[in-house]
Structures are given as structure tokens and as C-alpha cells.
Design an enzyme around this catalytic site. Structure first.
Site, PDB file in Angstrom:
ATOM      1  N   ASN A   9       0.866  -1.180   0.000  1.00 40.15           N
ATOM      2  CA  ASN A   9       0.000   0.000   0.000  1.00 40.15           C
ATOM      3  C   ASN A   9       0.905   1.233   0.000  1.00 40.15           C
ATOM      4  O   ASN A   9       1.528   1.530   1.019  1.00 40.15           O
ATOM      5  CB  ASN A   9      -0.890  -0.046   1.252  1.00 40.15           C
ATOM      6  CG  ASN A   9      -1.729   1.202   1.423  1.00 40.15           C
ATOM      7  OD1 ASN A   9      -1.811   2.040   0.519  1.00 40.15           O
ATOM      8  ND2 ASN A   9      -2.349   1.335   2.581  1.00 40.15           N
ATOM      9  N   LYS A  11       0.074   4.283  -0.229  1.00 38.15           N
ATOM     10  CA  LYS A  11      -0.569   5.444   0.424  1.00 38.15           C
ATOM     11  C   LYS A  11      -0.369   6.709  -0.436  1.00 38.15           C
ATOM     12  O   LYS A  11      -0.299   6.602  -1.655  1.00 38.15           O
ATOM     13  CB  LYS A  11      -0.039   5.603   1.854  1.00 38.15           C
ATOM     14  CG  LYS A  11      -0.154   4.293   2.635  1.00 38.15           C
ATOM     15  CD  LYS A  11       0.091   4.429   4.109  1.00 38.15           C
ATOM     16  CE  LYS A  11      -0.052   3.054   4.771  1.00 38.15           C
ATOM     17  NZ  LYS A  11       0.065   3.106   6.230  1.00 38.15           N
ATOM     18  N   HIS A  94      -9.291   0.802   5.103  1.00 37.12           N
ATOM     19  CA  HIS A  94      -8.003   1.037   5.771  1.00 37.12           C
ATOM     20  C   HIS A  94      -8.206   1.952   6.972  1.00 37.12           C
ATOM     21  O   HIS A  94      -9.027   2.872   6.933  1.00 37.12           O
ATOM     22  CB  HIS A  94      -7.001   1.653   4.786  1.00 37.12           C
ATOM     23  CG  HIS A  94      -5.615   1.639   5.329  1.00 37.12           C
ATOM     24  ND1 HIS A  94      -5.174   2.588   6.215  1.00 37.12           N
ATOM     25  CD2 HIS A  94      -4.600   0.756   5.175  1.00 37.12           C
ATOM     26  CE1 HIS A  94      -3.931   2.293   6.568  1.00 37.12           C
ATOM     27  NE2 HIS A  94      -3.557   1.194   5.937  1.00 37.12           N
ATOM     28  N   GLU A  96      -6.602   4.373   8.074  1.00 38.81           N
ATOM     29  CA  GLU A  96      -6.439   5.813   7.818  1.00 38.81           C
ATOM     30  C   GLU A  96      -7.702   6.389   7.175  1.00 38.81           C
ATOM     31  O   GLU A  96      -8.076   7.534   7.440  1.00 38.81           O
ATOM     32  CB  GLU A  96      -5.199   6.035   6.923  1.00 38.81           C
ATOM     33  CG  GLU A  96      -3.922   5.783   7.716  1.00 38.81           C
ATOM     34  CD  GLU A  96      -2.751   5.245   6.901  1.00 38.81           C
ATOM     35  OE1 GLU A  96      -2.755   5.357   5.662  1.00 38.81           O
ATOM     36  OE2 GLU A  96      -1.828   4.695   7.533  1.00 38.81           O
ATOM     37  N   GLU A 166      -5.259  -5.459  10.514  1.00 36.46           N
ATOM     38  CA  GLU A 166      -4.220  -4.466  10.758  1.00 36.46           C
ATOM     39  C   GLU A 166      -4.495  -3.768  12.091  1.00 36.46           C
ATOM     40  O   GLU A 166      -5.271  -2.807  12.141  1.00 36.46           O
ATOM     41  CB  GLU A 166      -4.221  -3.421   9.639  1.00 36.46           C
ATOM     42  CG  GLU A 166      -3.935  -4.001   8.269  1.00 36.46           C
ATOM     43  CD  GLU A 166      -3.380  -2.946   7.333  1.00 36.46           C
ATOM     44  OE1 GLU A 166      -2.264  -3.130   6.845  1.00 36.46           O
ATOM     45  OE2 GLU A 166      -4.048  -1.924   7.115  1.00 36.46           O
ATOM     46  N   GLY A 172       2.561   1.824  10.915  1.00 35.71           N
ATOM     47  CA  GLY A 172       3.489   2.942  10.780  1.00 35.71           C
ATOM     48  C   GLY A 172       4.170   3.321  12.085  1.00 35.71           C
ATOM     49  O   GLY A 172       4.790   4.378  12.186  1.00 35.71           O
ATOM     50  N   SER A 212       3.608  -2.571  10.298  1.00 35.72           N
ATOM     51  CA  SER A 212       5.066  -2.594  10.498  1.00 35.72           C
ATOM     52  C   SER A 212       5.723  -3.917  10.112  1.00 35.72           C
ATOM     53  O   SER A 212       6.668  -4.355  10.763  1.00 35.72           O
ATOM     54  CB  SER A 212       5.420  -2.196  11.937  1.00 35.72           C
ATOM     55  OG  SER A 212       4.969  -0.883  12.206  1.00 35.72           O
TER      56      SER A 212
HETATM   57  P1  PGA Z   1       2.965  -0.068   7.737  1.00 31.12           P
HETATM   58  O1  PGA Z   1       1.502   0.150   7.096  1.00 31.12           O
HETATM   59  O2  PGA Z   1       3.521  -1.326   7.112  1.00 31.12           O
HETATM   60  O3  PGA Z   1       3.732   1.172   7.355  1.00 31.12           O
HETATM   61  O4  PGA Z   1       2.771  -0.210   9.198  1.00 31.12           O
HETATM   62  C1  PGA Z   1       0.637  -0.925   6.900  1.00 31.12           C
HETATM   63  C2  PGA Z   1      -0.639  -0.413   6.282  1.00 31.12           C
HETATM   64  O5  PGA Z   1      -1.032   0.727   6.577  1.00 31.12           O
HETATM   65  O6  PGA Z   1      -1.297  -1.123   5.503  1.00 31.12           O
END
Ligand code: PGA
Length: 249
Positions: A9, A11, A94, A96, A166, A172, A212
Site C-alpha cells: 500500500n 498510500k 483502511h 487511515e 491491521e 506505521g 510494520s
Molecule cells: P505499515 O503500514 O507497514 O507502514 O505499518 C501498513 C498499512 O497501513 O497497511
């Protein structure tokens, strides 16, 4: 045997030239076997990515879509628009999108239904926040999210569903769920699907872990029996790291 999937992803990262560079670097890594690899560039770079990856096994997927087919929804894109540029899979839900763009379980139910109706694959994201885990509500929160958005789907729709657990506290942050925590939750999720649909659907649905994931921890997480791959954020922006994760499966 259910599918193994590693999806990146991207983003809101990478301009046009950077998108081309990352794709070229991924293609230069060569082929992979036994795993579906997907990347999700930002929407204005989807068409370009589909074209540059047309001679590769890497699939291009969307990061989001609106539930309507078309109409007065300024700034949005629909399933038919994604499909018109060769994108047949989309990430929905997601954390976010939920946190910053107020996506509710109800809106997500509509989005999933709309995507499935258009014959799109959905990579459906969900997961608890830190306070939910600290108060031991994480199983309930996950169950509610799945219930509200997915459990009114017809059985046949599950051919098009990929689940991505997740935990928000791991996205992140550099903080990862332990392989045992991931396995425990994935087994719980598979059990819910079996209870609400059937054993066959539960056995066949791919459940990805996200939060992560890095080359250093991917192998251990992916070795768990109910973890069928990963949804990768930060590490997907680096071709070496992303490919190392793909090869960890
Ligand atoms: P990350 O993000 O690997 O940077 O933690 C995962 C995601 O948001 O799908």
C-alpha cells in the site's frame, strides 16, 4: 490451498516519476512463485502503473473507491472507473480512511457490496486500536467491524474477499503484533467466518497481516498457519525491502 498474497500500500506517496522508478525497481527484481503480489499506487498513477506492469505478474490495485457508480461526488472514483483502467481489486476500510476520512462501518458495507457487484476483488482492512487491546476488547471490536461490513454478503461474494487484519497500534509505528498475537487473531477471524458462513469459505479466505511488517519480521509472522501474507505500508516503498518480504512467504 488458499492463496498467499503480499500487497504493498503506497498510500499518498510517490509522484509520477517516482512511481515509474519504484515499478522499474520491482520489475528488475525478477519473478516470484507461489504468491500473488499486488501494489496500490495513488489513484492518479493507477493507469500508468497498469501499463508499465502489463508484462509483469504484479497486479495493480486501488487504495479506495466510492460506493456509487458515478454522479455528483466531487473528488471520488468508482469501481467502474478503476476497472476502466484495468484495476480489478481495491483496498477498502483502511484505518487511515476510517480515522481521517470518517469512513464508517455502514459506508464500508456499501462500498464492499458495490465492489463485489462490479466483480472487483476487495482487500478489506480492519483492526483494533491500542486502547481496545489494552482493555481486552480487541476480539469484540474486530468481530463488530467484520459483522457490520461483511456478514450480510452472500456466500458467493467470498470468492472476491481478502481480509487484512491491521491492528491500528502497529501501523506505521514500528510496533508489530507478535507472530503469536497475529496467529491468535487470525484464527479467531477464520472461526467467525466459519460460524457466519461455512467451513469451506473460512478455509479458503486469505487473511493478511498488516502493521510494520519488515524484512526482519516477515518470515516469522508469515510462518503462522492462519497468516496468509501481508499488507505492507512503509516497507513497500523500497523495492529491496518489499521483495525481501515477498520472498519471506
Ligand atoms: P505499515 O503500514 O507497514 O507502514 O505499518 C501498513 C498499512 O497501513 O497497511
Amino acid at each position: 490451498m488458499r492463496k498467499k498474497i503480499v500487497a504493498g500500500n503506497w498510500k499518498m506517496n510517490n509522484n509520477k516519476a517516482e512511481t515509474d522508478q519504484l515499478i522499474a525497481a520491482l520489475k528488475a527484481k525478477g519473478s516470484f512463485t507461489g504468491v500473488e503480489v499486488k501494489v496500490a499506487p495513488t489513484s492518479i498513477h493507477l493507469a500508468q502503473a497498469v501499463e508499465t506492469l502489463s508484462d509483469s505478474a504484479i497486479e495493480v490495485i486501488g487504495q479506495n473507491m466510492h460506493q456509487a457508480t458515478n454522479g455528483a461526488y466531487t473528488g471520488e472514483i468508482s469501481a467502474v472507473m478503476l476497472q476502466s483502467v484495468g484495476v480489478n481489486s481495491v483496498i477498502l476500510g483502511h484505518s487511515e480512511r476510517r480515522a481521517y476520512f470518517n469512513e464508517t462501518d455502514e459506508a464500508l458495507e456499501e462500498k464492499v457490496a458495490s465492489a463485489v457487484k462490479q466483480d472487483m476483488e476487495v482487500v478489506f482492512c480492519f483492526g483494533e486500536e491500542l486502547e481496545d487491546r489494552q482493555s481486552e476488547q480487541h476480539f469484540q471490536v474486530v468481530e463488530d467491524q467484520l459483522h457490520k461490513a461483511l456478514f450480510s454478503l452472500p456466500h458467493t461474494a467470498w470468492e472476491k474477499i481478502v481480509l487484512a487484519y491491521e491492528p491500528v497500534w502497529a501501523i506505521g509505528t514500528g510496533e508489530t503484533a507478535s507472530p503469536e498475537q497475529a496467529q491468535e487473531m487470525h484464527a479467531f477471524i477464520r472461526g467467525l467466518v466459519a460460524q457466519n458462513f461455512d467451513e469451506n469459505i473460512a478455509e479458503n479466505v486469505a487473511i493478511l497481516y498488516g502493521g510494520s511488517v519488515k524484512p526482519a519480521n516477515a518470515q516469522e509472522i508469515f510462518s503462522k498457519p492462519d497468516v496468509d501474507g501481508g499488507l505492507i505500508g512503509g516497507a513497500a516503498l523500497n523495492a529491496d525491502d518489499f521483495f525481501a518480504i515477498v520472498q519471506s512467504i
